[in-house]
Design an enzyme around this catalytic site. Structure first.
Site, mmCIF file in Angstrom:
data_model
loop_
_atom_site.group_PDB
_atom_site.id
_atom_site.type_symbol
_atom_site.label_atom_id
_atom_site.label_comp_id
_atom_site.label_asym_id
_atom_site.label_seq_id
_atom_site.Cartn_x
_atom_site.Cartn_y
_atom_site.Cartn_z
ATOM 1 N N GLY A 1 5.643 3.229 0.372
ATOM 2 C CA GLY A 1 6.335 3.971 -0.490
ATOM 3 C C GLY A 1 5.508 4.371 -1.794
ATOM 4 N N SER B 1 0.844 -1.290 0.098
ATOM 5 C CA SER B 1 0.040 -0.059 -0.038
ATOM 6 C C SER B 1 0.876 1.183 0.042
ATOM 7 C CB SER B 1 -0.865 0.026 1.156
ATOM 8 O OG SER B 1 -0.136 0.051 2.358
ATOM 9 N N LYS B 2 0.219 2.519 -0.140
ATOM 10 C CA LYS B 2 0.967 3.702 -0.227
ATOM 11 C C LYS B 2 1.687 3.865 1.036
ATOM 12 C CE LYS B 2 0.141 7.642 -2.600
ATOM 13 N NZ LYS B 2 0.246 7.685 -3.906
ATOM 14 N N ARG B 3 1.592 3.372 2.118
ATOM 15 C CA ARG B 3 2.532 3.466 3.235
ATOM 16 C C ARG B 3 3.907 2.801 3.242
ATOM 17 N NH1 ARG B 3 2.358 -0.871 7.357
ATOM 18 N NH2 ARG B 3 1.114 -2.408 6.560
ATOM 19 N N GLU C 1 4.828 8.145 -9.926
ATOM 20 C CA GLU C 1 5.405 8.685 -8.535
ATOM 21 C C GLU C 1 6.828 8.226 -8.514
ATOM 22 O OE1 GLU C 1 2.521 8.488 -4.897
ATOM 23 O OE2 GLU C 1 2.476 6.569 -6.065
#
Length: 487
Positions: free
Chosen positions: A256, A252-254, A262
């Site tokens: 990285g 997930s986003k957490r 991105e």
């Protein structure tokens, strides 16, 4: 022999993420290794969430990665349309054909009825699935209710026996048919579901191999039965492993950056990201890790793709990126680093030849010690700007010693004599100064570096001095002496 044809079929409901990019890459590698064709197909039947913006973002990301497609949007081809929403009438026609053949039926159950049914099944300890009640309506009742009620079309799954998926990566995977209910193939708004549209598109585009994420494995029995119901040849399947976070949780986003854009924006090179993605679940053997795209294509095979989840490791990607920053042709690195330099330092959009050559030298000097294109821009600051930010710990360590001011004055005098102002001559001059003052270079170089760059680490000092030029070097040495009242 049938020509290999594979497809990558993203939904334009978000940016291209690392999982999708890995799937696209594996399809691309398989096609290129086997001399086949890669098709880009856009599965945009989710009308509410799909957008043109996301479609363009996916296309841009694939181009940036170098994953060119042989057929699809912007390219065309003989098997279009390559955007599902342009084919809605055909899906509907084929669903109606299945109804006529007794392989599908109209379902008039409301959302409330289905929810009540699922709740009852839950209380009775049964798995929640559609009971199939509308399957047994008379033809007369179906036609009557079609005139005034909303309905979907459901495909009739066999209730006995099993469906076997011959998976190139996982081997033979068997599903008991009684675990599947009669599922929806056309929604009430006339739009096909993923499982239905995908089967038809794969057939119409003559797809030979469906290479996709492991999460779709449970969809495969449904798709095989639809294909058989329509009289289609079933393609070969290969389900690639999941990508998990370092702690083996869902990525997930957490953990990285997750989208290709991105990674690009943080200064990752496409060559590094492609190399890294290839290693997520696939191994060429012999502990090979650094490979250019030609070598990866040559070595790639689905048989070497693991069944086990791949573990995402941002540190490894950054390490690979550093390798490519050091080893790719300088002109490629300059081309990719320039946008980061322009943003950070508000440089003109059009850079003249002289300025370009200066930036090229700066990038060549700093790229050995950084890991991303953004770090190249950050590491170049003391070459671009004269207003330095001095490292606090460096000030205490190197400027707060007796005699530092005298040393910097002597360095300034020595460097004024250097001609031509080249790294080799500068090294010799400072070495002579060390002997003259009877102090080691470890007393001369650190305060000189701090005065010239504001930093305690960086490229070879003599190269920095040469690139800054005599005038700027003398000015900075003088400024540091005055600013910190060094004597």
């Amino acid at each position: 022999m049938e020509k290999t044809r594979v497809r990558f079929a993203p939904s334009p409901t978000g940016e291209l993420h690392i999982g999708g990019a890995r799937t696209a890459l594996f399809n691309w590698l398989f096609a290129r290794h086997n001399g086949g064709k890669m098709i880009l197909r856009i599965d945009d039947t989710d009308r509410q969430r799909s957008s043109q913006e996301y479609l363009l973002s996916i296309i841009e990301s694939m181009k940036w990665l170098g994953l060119n497609w042989d057929e699809g949007p912007e390219v065309g081809g003989d098997y279009g349309p390559y955007i599902q929403s342009e084919y809605l009438h055909k899906y509907r026609e084929l669903a109606e054909q299945l109804v006529r053949d007794g392989k599908a039926y109209y379902c008039f159950c409301t959302a409330e009825q289905l929810a009540t049914e699922k709740e009852r099944q839950r209380k009775e300890g049964q798995p929640p699935r559609y009971s199939g009640r509308c399957r047994f309506l008379s033809e007369e009742e179906r036609e009557r209710r079609k005139l005034s009620e909303s309905y979907v079309i459901r495909f009739i799954m066999p209730k006995e026996g099993e469906t076997v998926v011959e998976d190139i990566i996982r081997g033979q995977v068997t599903f008991e048919n009684n675990i599947f209910d009669d599922f929806i193939i056309i929604k009430s708004d006339g739009v096909p579901t993923y499982n239905f549209a995908s089967v038809i598109d794969d057939h119409n585009m003559a797809i030979t191999h469906v290479i996709r994420a492991e999460e779709h494995l449970s969809n495969t029995p449904r798709q095989i039965n639809i294909a058989q119901g329509l009289g289609y040849q079933v393609p070969l399947y290969a389900h690639v492993p999941m990508i998990l976070a370092p702690d083996h949780s869902k990525l997930s986003k957490r953990h990285g950056a997750t989208s290709v854009q991105e990674y690009r924006d943080m200064g990752i090179l496409p060559e590094a990201l492609v190399n890294y993605l290839a290693l997520l679940g696939w191994s060429p053997g012999e502990d090979k890790e650094i490979m250019d795209i030609h070598e990866i294509v040559d070595l790639f095979s689905l048989e070497k793709v693991s069944k086990n989840p791949a573990i995402y490791d941002i540190k490894k990607l950054i390490w690979l990126n550093g390798h490519y920053l050091r080893t790719l042709e300088l002109n490629k690195i300059v081309e990719r680093a320039l946008p980061f330099m322009k943003r950070k330092y508000n440089l003109c959009a059009e850079i003249g030849t002289e300025k370009y050559k200066e930036i090229e030298k700066i990038i060549d000097l700093v790229r050995d010690r950084v890991k991303t294109l953004q770090e190249i821009a950050d590491a170049s600051s003391y070459f671009i700007e004269d207003d330095l930010q001095y490292d606090e710990k460096g000030i205490e360590k190197h400027f707060r010693k007796d005699g530092v001011g005298k040393i910097l004055s002597e360095v300034s005098l020595a460097l004024q004599r250097v001609e031509p102002f080249e790294a080799g001559r500068i090294r010799d001059e400072l070495h002579d100064l060390s002997q003259k003052l009877n102090v080691s270079l470890s007393r001369i170089n650190p305060p000189t570096r701090l005065a010239l760059t504001g930093r305690t680490m960086g490229p070879e000092l003599f190269d920095i001095i040469s690139l800054l030029g005599k005038e700027r070097v003398i000015k900075r040495l003088k400024k540091a002496k005055e600013l910190f009242e060094l004597n």
